[in-house]
Design a protein around this motif. Structure first.
Motif, short mmCIF file in Angstrom:
data_model
loop_
_atom_site.label_atom_id
_atom_site.label_comp_id
_atom_site.label_asym_id
_atom_site.label_seq_id
_atom_site.Cartn_x
_atom_site.Cartn_y
_atom_site.Cartn_z
N VAL A 516 -76.97 49.36 -64.38
CA VAL A 516 -77.03 49.40 -65.84
C VAL A 516 -77.91 50.57 -66.27
N ALA A 517 -77.37 51.48 -67.09
CA ALA A 517 -78.12 52.69 -67.45
C ALA A 517 -77.73 53.14 -68.85
N ASP A 518 -78.55 54.05 -69.41
CA ASP A 518 -78.30 54.51 -70.77
C ASP A 518 -77.41 55.75 -70.78
N GLU A 519 -77.33 56.40 -71.95
CA GLU A 519 -76.44 57.55 -72.11
C GLU A 519 -76.78 58.71 -71.18
N GLN A 520 -78.03 58.82 -70.81
CA GLN A 520 -78.46 59.93 -69.96
C GLN A 520 -78.65 59.51 -68.51
N GLY A 521 -78.13 58.34 -68.16
CA GLY A 521 -78.17 57.90 -66.78
C GLY A 521 -79.46 57.25 -66.34
N ARG A 522 -80.40 57.01 -67.28
CA ARG A 522 -81.68 56.39 -66.93
C ARG A 522 -81.51 54.88 -66.90
N ARG A 542 -73.84 33.00 -60.62
CA ARG A 542 -72.41 32.68 -60.59
C ARG A 542 -72.11 31.48 -59.70
N ALA A 543 -73.00 31.18 -58.77
CA ALA A 543 -72.81 30.03 -57.88
C ALA A 543 -73.19 28.72 -58.54
N ASP A 544 -73.83 28.78 -59.69
CA ASP A 544 -74.23 27.56 -60.40
C ASP A 544 -73.03 26.99 -61.14
N PRO A 545 -72.55 25.77 -60.78
CA PRO A 545 -71.34 25.24 -61.41
C PRO A 545 -71.51 24.89 -62.87
N GLY A 546 -72.75 24.74 -63.32
CA GLY A 546 -72.98 24.38 -64.72
C GLY A 546 -73.00 25.57 -65.66
N LEU A 547 -72.89 26.78 -65.11
CA LEU A 547 -72.95 27.98 -65.93
C LEU A 547 -71.58 28.62 -66.06
N GLN A 548 -71.32 29.16 -67.23
CA GLN A 548 -70.04 29.82 -67.50
C GLN A 548 -70.31 31.17 -68.16
N GLY A 549 -69.69 32.22 -67.62
CA GLY A 549 -69.81 33.54 -68.24
C GLY A 549 -68.97 33.61 -69.49
N VAL A 550 -69.57 34.02 -70.60
CA VAL A 550 -68.85 34.03 -71.87
C VAL A 550 -68.72 35.42 -72.47
N ALA A 551 -69.48 36.38 -71.95
CA ALA A 551 -69.40 37.73 -72.52
C ALA A 551 -69.87 38.73 -71.49
N SER A 552 -69.25 39.91 -71.52
CA SER A 552 -69.64 41.01 -70.65
C SER A 552 -69.74 42.27 -71.50
N ILE A 553 -70.95 42.79 -71.62
CA ILE A 553 -71.19 43.95 -72.48
C ILE A 553 -71.50 45.15 -71.62
N PRO A 554 -70.62 46.14 -71.57
CA PRO A 554 -70.87 47.30 -70.70
C PRO A 554 -72.01 48.16 -71.22
N SER A 555 -72.75 48.74 -70.29
CA SER A 555 -73.79 49.70 -70.65
C SER A 555 -73.15 51.06 -70.81
N PRO A 556 -73.85 52.03 -71.39
CA PRO A 556 -73.28 53.38 -71.53
C PRO A 556 -72.83 53.98 -70.20
N ALA A 557 -73.48 53.55 -69.10
CA ALA A 557 -73.12 54.09 -67.79
C ALA A 557 -71.99 53.32 -67.13
N GLY A 558 -71.57 52.18 -67.71
CA GLY A 558 -70.47 51.42 -67.15
C GLY A 558 -70.81 50.00 -66.76
N PRO A 559 -71.72 49.77 -65.77
CA PRO A 559 -72.08 48.40 -65.38
C PRO A 559 -72.54 47.58 -66.58
#
Length: 580
Positions: A516-522, A542-559
């Motif tokens: 996870v990084a900003d516009e300048q790769g930091r 992710r191995a916790d059965p009681g948790l559910q992923g509801v959103a994925s917000i990309p960083s400027p660098a991608g991850p």
């Protein structure tokens, strides 16, 4: 007679200083508005609020909400029952939001009081100077980066440093005479204010003022032996008055929260967290850190050399004069200021703001020296020397104006704000999206908690910290009218396994993917061992059965940053969710 009587009795009257207050106010207003405008365009206010400013944005908005809902009594009750890590910051933020509205810039206007205080101190310490000379002193002071940061960095370090320096100046006026009672009361009041400005550095504040007290005491012990009019009893009484006044101002707050401040100080100085602030410097690097390193750049910028030259030349001018009181005063200021530099320099824990008291005292010495060089009687110095002093002073003033710049980010900071010409628009958009995703996921967590039949607060856990940190997210959520949420983070945890118990108790989780990084790769996260540990922590979630992923917000660098919500309340979640 005290060595200070001849100097201070010849000082300008209070009325004369008051007559220049409109000038100080005008300079302060213009300087403050200019700094805020540039910050909105290019600096900290051009981006989402970050550390340490955001902490006081939260406190100010929260206290304002308490005032609106419960009135003044509820607000006063909050000051007693809710800790203020920095009373100055909380009060200033509350006042700013109250008088100027909820916009982020509104609380920075209050910082103008710090600039006004510094200009007034310089005015008081340049007695006998013409308005032209005082304006020159004010120009040199206002051109220092320190003064700009005092406006655009909403943190209590500057208030604490200014109050501590003022307390030292007052302490050095105390002597073995009944006439020093007023100075003792003023010194004690200023010391108490300094202790309240930023209680988490109470130990350093006590040491700095204590150095001034030792210098004053040793001076008076020497004079009491030489001067039969000086009495030990009066010196002792004045010291007791100073200490009592300090206790009177600060004791109630420290009685209520002092143990928390002490634990914080111990943990970050000698405990497990101390290693996170250790810069691993050796020898002269420790002093260089506060002169030309991150601390020096923050305060002096490109003006350290001219300020040192001005302070040295001005001191030499004073030492060559016949003003014995002023000579003693400037020597003591040098001793105390050097002590205020060596104390943070010899400590392994480093922060660019730790030597601010030294910086303020150096500025004061330089201003006193400038005043002396430009106001010395023509009958006491030769024409060539006077011409040389005038040329030096003029050169340094021109240098100060030419070197003036608006505040930039402290070197080494993870936050990509305050960089002239660079606005972290994509990083801000990511952070806003994370806050909105948490708001959208909150009803799911509320429903799961209600279905479980358990009681307690919804708790949000961040596996790390960085640009999208718990306080910035809490501020954005509070600003949108969703109340103050319960957040914690694990950025100090070195091993992925250490997060397990926090993950199990969390209802909402903010986790990051490696890279996870900003516009300048930091990197947009900090204090995390590396990408491998980040990935392992994400696997645990992710191995916790009681948790559910509801959103994925990309960083400027991608991850991306991933939001998880607990849809099943496990047995280990209970009412004593961690509070930060």
């Amino acid at each position: 007679m005290s060595i200070f009587d001849s100097f201070y009795n010849s000082d300008e009257s209070t009325g004369s200083i008051r007559s220049r207050l409109p000038i100080n106010l005008a300079l302060t207003a213009v300087f403050t508005l200019l700094q805020i405008q540039q910050s909105i365009a290019f600096g900290r206010l051009s981006a989402i609020q970050q550390y340490d400013d955001v902490v006081y944005h939260i406190n100010g908005l929260a206290r304002l909400e308490i005032l609106r809902q419960g009135g003044m009594l509820a607000l006063l009750d909050s000051f007693w029952n809710q800790i203020m890590w920095a009373p100055w910051g909380v009060l200033a933020a509350t006042l700013g939001f109250t008088f100027f509205g909820p916009d982020p810039w509104s609380i920075y206007v209050i910082n103008g009081l710090l600039v006004l205080a510094m200009l007034s101190i310089i005015d008081w310490l340049t007695p006998g100077a013409t308005l032209r000379v005082k304006v020159m002193c004010w120009i040199v002071a206002l051109c220092l980066p320190m003064m700009g940061h005092a406006i655009t960095d909403f943190r209590p370090d500057f208030a604490a440093a200014f109050a501590t320096a003022a307390a030292i100046l007052a302490v050095l006026r105390i002597n073995a005479s009944p006439r020093a009672r007023k100075a003792a009361v003023i010194a004690g009041a200023l010391a108490g204010i300094a202790l309240l400005a930023k209680p988490t550095i109470f130990a350093a504040t006590i040491v700095y003022i204590g150095i001034g007290g030792m210098a004053m005491t040793l001076r008076e012990i020497y004079l009491c032996r030489k001067n039969p009019d000086s009495k030990w009893r009066d010196l002792f009484i004045n010291i007791v008055i100073t200490a009592s006044t300090t206790a009177l101002v600060a004791s109630i707050h420290y009685y209520r929260f002092g143990h928390i401040y002490f634990n914080y100080f111990w943990e970050n100085t000698f405990g497990d967290r101390a290693k996170h602030w250790d810069r691993q410097l050796t020898g002269f690097e420790n002093i260089e850190y506060f002169l030309t390193g991150p601390g020096g750049i923050l305060v002096f910028g490109r003006q350290l050399l001219p300020l040192l030259i001005l302070a040295a030349a001005g001191t030499l001018s004073i030492l060559l004069s016949r003003q014995s009181a002023l000579k003693n005063y400037i020597i003591q200021l040098w001793i105390v200021s050097i002590g205020c530099l060596l104390i943070p320099a010899t400590n392994a824990t480093k922060n660019p703001y730790f030597a601010l008291v030294f910086s303020v005292l150096l500025l004061i010495i330089a201003m006193m020296g400038l005043r002396h060089m430009l106001t010395s009687s023509p009958n006491t110095i030769t024409k060539p020397r006077r011409a040389a002093q005038l040329l030096l002073a003029t050169t340094i003033i021109i240098w100060s104006i030419a070197a003036f710049d608006f505040p930039r980010t402290t070197p080494g900071a993870i936050t990509p704000t305050s960089r002239i010409g660079f606005k972290p628009a994509a990083s801000d958009a990511m952070t806003l999206a994370i806050a909105q995703a948490l708001i959208d996921a909150r009803p799911i967590a509320d429903e799961a908690l209600k279905a479980s039949g358990k009681r307690g607060q919804i708790h949000t856990y961040l596996t790390t910290s960085g640009y999208a940190n718990k306080d910035t997210l809490a501020y954005l959520i509070l600003r949108e009218g969703h109340g103050r949420w319960n957040f914690s983070h694990g950025s100090f945890l070195a091993n992925p396994e250490d997060h397990i118990q926090h993950i199990a108790k969390a209802h909402l989780i903010v986790a990051v993917e490696p890279g996870v990084a900003d516009e300048q790769g930091r990197p947009l996260i900090h204090r995390y061992p590396g990408d491998q540990e980040v990935a392992q922590t994400l696997q645990i979630i992710r191995a916790d059965p009681g948790l559910q992923g509801v959103a994925s917000i990309p960083s400027p660098a991608g991850p991306a940053t991933i939001i998880f919500v607990r849809t099943q309340i496990q047995q280990q979640i209970h009412d004593d969710t961690p509070k930060d």
